[in-house]
Write a protein that holds these residues in place. Structure first.
Motif, PDB file in Angstrom:
ATOM      1  N   ARG A  15      -8.766  42.997  11.663  1.00 44.42           N
ATOM      2  CA  ARG A  15      -7.762  42.042  11.195  1.00 44.42           C
ATOM      3  C   ARG A  15      -7.608  42.060   9.675  1.00 44.42           C
ATOM      4  O   ARG A  15      -6.509  41.893   9.160  1.00 44.42           O
ATOM      5  CB  ARG A  15      -8.159  40.632  11.626  1.00 44.42           C
ATOM      6  N   PRO A  17      -7.247  42.855   5.754  1.00 45.73           N
ATOM      7  CA  PRO A  17      -6.751  43.898   4.850  1.00 45.73           C
ATOM      8  C   PRO A  17      -7.820  44.357   3.866  1.00 45.73           C
ATOM      9  O   PRO A  17      -7.850  45.532   3.480  1.00 45.73           O
ATOM     10  CB  PRO A  17      -5.584  43.220   4.132  1.00 45.73           C
ATOM     11  N   TRP A  20      -9.866  46.812   5.691  1.00 47.60           N
ATOM     12  CA  TRP A  20      -9.132  48.093   5.785  1.00 47.60           C
ATOM     13  C   TRP A  20      -9.272  48.892   4.495  1.00 47.60           C
ATOM     14  O   TRP A  20      -9.573  50.098   4.529  1.00 47.60           O
ATOM     15  CB  TRP A  20      -7.670  47.796   6.091  1.00 47.60           C
ATOM     16  N   VAL A  77      -3.888  41.499  -2.092  1.00 42.50           N
ATOM     17  CA  VAL A  77      -3.977  42.732  -1.306  1.00 42.50           C
ATOM     18  C   VAL A  77      -2.889  43.720  -1.731  1.00 42.50           C
ATOM     19  O   VAL A  77      -3.138  44.929  -1.845  1.00 42.50           O
ATOM     20  CB  VAL A  77      -3.889  42.425   0.196  1.00 42.50           C
ATOM     21  N   ALA A  81      -3.818  47.373  -3.030  1.00 47.99           N
ATOM     22  CA  ALA A  81      -3.275  48.550  -2.350  1.00 47.99           C
ATOM     23  C   ALA A  81      -2.543  49.455  -3.333  1.00 47.99           C
ATOM     24  O   ALA A  81      -2.653  50.690  -3.269  1.00 47.99           O
ATOM     25  CB  ALA A  81      -2.345  48.118  -1.217  1.00 47.99           C
ATOM     26  N   LEU A  88       1.049  50.041   2.331  1.00 44.28           N
ATOM     27  CA  LEU A  88       0.755  48.802   3.050  1.00 44.28           C
ATOM     28  C   LEU A  88       2.021  48.258   3.694  1.00 44.28           C
ATOM     29  O   LEU A  88       3.052  48.124   3.046  1.00 44.28           O
ATOM     30  CB  LEU A  88       0.184  47.764   2.077  1.00 44.28           C
ATOM     31  N   TRP A  90       2.885  44.873   5.948  1.00 46.32           N
ATOM     32  CA  TRP A  90       2.288  43.634   6.447  1.00 46.32           C
ATOM     33  C   TRP A  90       2.665  43.395   7.903  1.00 46.32           C
ATOM     34  O   TRP A  90       3.844  43.353   8.253  1.00 46.32           O
ATOM     35  CB  TRP A  90       2.745  42.441   5.611  1.00 46.32           C
ATOM     36  N   TYR A 122      -6.498  50.781  12.357  1.00 48.19           N
ATOM     37  CA  TYR A 122      -6.146  50.415  10.980  1.00 48.19           C
ATOM     38  C   TYR A 122      -4.790  50.996  10.598  1.00 48.19           C
ATOM     39  O   TYR A 122      -3.974  50.327   9.939  1.00 48.19           O
ATOM     40  CB  TYR A 122      -7.216  50.908  10.018  1.00 48.19           C
ATOM     41  N   ARG A 125      -2.051  48.940  12.347  1.00 49.16           N
ATOM     42  CA  ARG A 125      -1.854  47.584  11.831  1.00 49.16           C
ATOM     43  C   ARG A 125      -1.375  47.565  10.386  1.00 49.16           C
ATOM     44  O   ARG A 125      -0.399  46.886  10.064  1.00 49.16           O
ATOM     45  CB  ARG A 125      -3.155  46.792  11.954  1.00 49.16           C
ATOM     46  N   TRP A 126      -2.045  48.310   9.518  1.00 48.43           N
ATOM     47  CA  TRP A 126      -1.820  48.147   8.081  1.00 48.43           C
ATOM     48  C   TRP A 126      -0.873  49.175   7.476  1.00 48.43           C
ATOM     49  O   TRP A 126      -0.432  49.007   6.348  1.00 48.43           O
ATOM     50  CB  TRP A 126      -3.158  48.159   7.339  1.00 48.43           C
ATOM     51  N   GLU A 127      -0.557  50.227   8.220  1.00 46.11           N
ATOM     52  CA  GLU A 127       0.394  51.211   7.705  1.00 46.11           C
ATOM     53  C   GLU A 127       1.692  51.229   8.504  1.00 46.11           C
ATOM     54  O   GLU A 127       2.711  51.700   8.006  1.00 46.11           O
ATOM     55  CB  GLU A 127      -0.258  52.597   7.690  1.00 46.11           C
ATOM     56  N   GLY A 129       2.397  48.237  10.592  1.00 49.10           N
ATOM     57  CA  GLY A 129       2.742  46.838  10.775  1.00 49.10           C
ATOM     58  C   GLY A 129       2.867  46.393  12.211  1.00 49.10           C
ATOM     59  O   GLY A 129       3.563  45.406  12.506  1.00 49.10           O
TER      60      GLY A 129
END
Length: 240
Positions: A15, A17, A20, A77, A81, A88, A90, A122, A125-127, A129
């Motif tokens: 979860r 960032p 990550w 964040v 990043a 990133l 979101w 990861y 989720r983070w690249e 979204g």
């Protein structure tokens, strides 16, 4: 008082960032350390997991984030990043159940693909979204990794994995972990992305002849979470 684990540990959350970003730094810049430590998942339990954890004598160390802190995290964040040259995107979390991706990690690790799974989640989720609490998204990651999509997607519905997850959350309490990323080595504890360098330096300073890749005999997450004969499962370990 928190105990002294016998093997260095990296506590991560799919979860977070900050987790990550720390994971990217760890595996890309310090792969020797990444191979040395135990990887331990950390997540906010739902009611069912919370009840299982309470039955073991644990209480999850988490409090809801204020609006002011949430806004700060968004800004912080994004700044980090950019400094680390990370892309990133979101995600938007609506009624998340964090057992869905984190218990699926236990399945992937059981099949020897835990680290590849973490990388895929990861990225998702983070690249990209996307919603990693959607079982269909986790099934797609399973298919991508050559794992049984249904087994990964349904991990949160399996009683055995729920119980294993509760034991891992109990270990979170016993190790004195209160946020992620969190690094533990002996009695030394490091919280946050900005403490990764200190953790790496400590491990390298104490490395045995031959370097950090010398086998450590570390237990897998599944083995470490298994109840041992005669263990006191009712002791809170100072985590309340």
């Amino acid at each position: 008082m928190a105990r002294r684990p016998s093997v260095p540990r990296f506590y991560f959350s799919l979860r977070s960032p900050y987790s990550w970003l720390a994971w990217r730094e760890l595996v890309e810049r310090h792969p020797d350390v990444a191979d040395r430590v135990e990887w331990r998942p950390f997540w906010e339990p739902d009611r069912r997991s919370g009840e299982l954890l309470a039955a073991l004598g644990g209480e999850f160390p988490y409090s809801a984030m204020s609006r002011a802190k949430h806004l700060y995290v968004l800004q912080d964040v994004a700044r980090l990043a950019k400094q680390l040259d990370r892309t990133l995107v979101w995600p938007v979390d609506r009624d998340p159940v964090w057992e869905v991706p984190h218990l699926a990690y236990l399945v992937a690790e059981r099949h020897g693909r835990g680290r590849e799974y973490v990388a895929a989640v990861y990225r998702t989720r983070w690249e990209e979204g996307r919603n990693i609490c959607d079982p269909a998204v986790i099934a797609g990651i399973g298919d991508e990794l050559g794992l049984d999509p249904e087994e990964l997607a349904g991990a949160a519905e399996q009683d055995e994995l729920r119980e294993q997850g509760a034991r891992l959350l109990y270990e979170v309490c016993r190790d004195g972990v209160f946020g992620v990323p969190f690094f533990v080595h002996g009695f030394s504890r490091y919280w946050g992305l900005d403490r990764l360098a200190d953790f790496v330096a400590l491990l390298r300073e104490q490395a045995p002849p031959g370097g950090l890749l010398t086998p450590t005999g570390a237990l897998s997450v599944a083995e470490a979470a298994a109840p041992s004969p005669g263990s006191d499962q009712g002791h809170a370990g100072g985590c309340g």
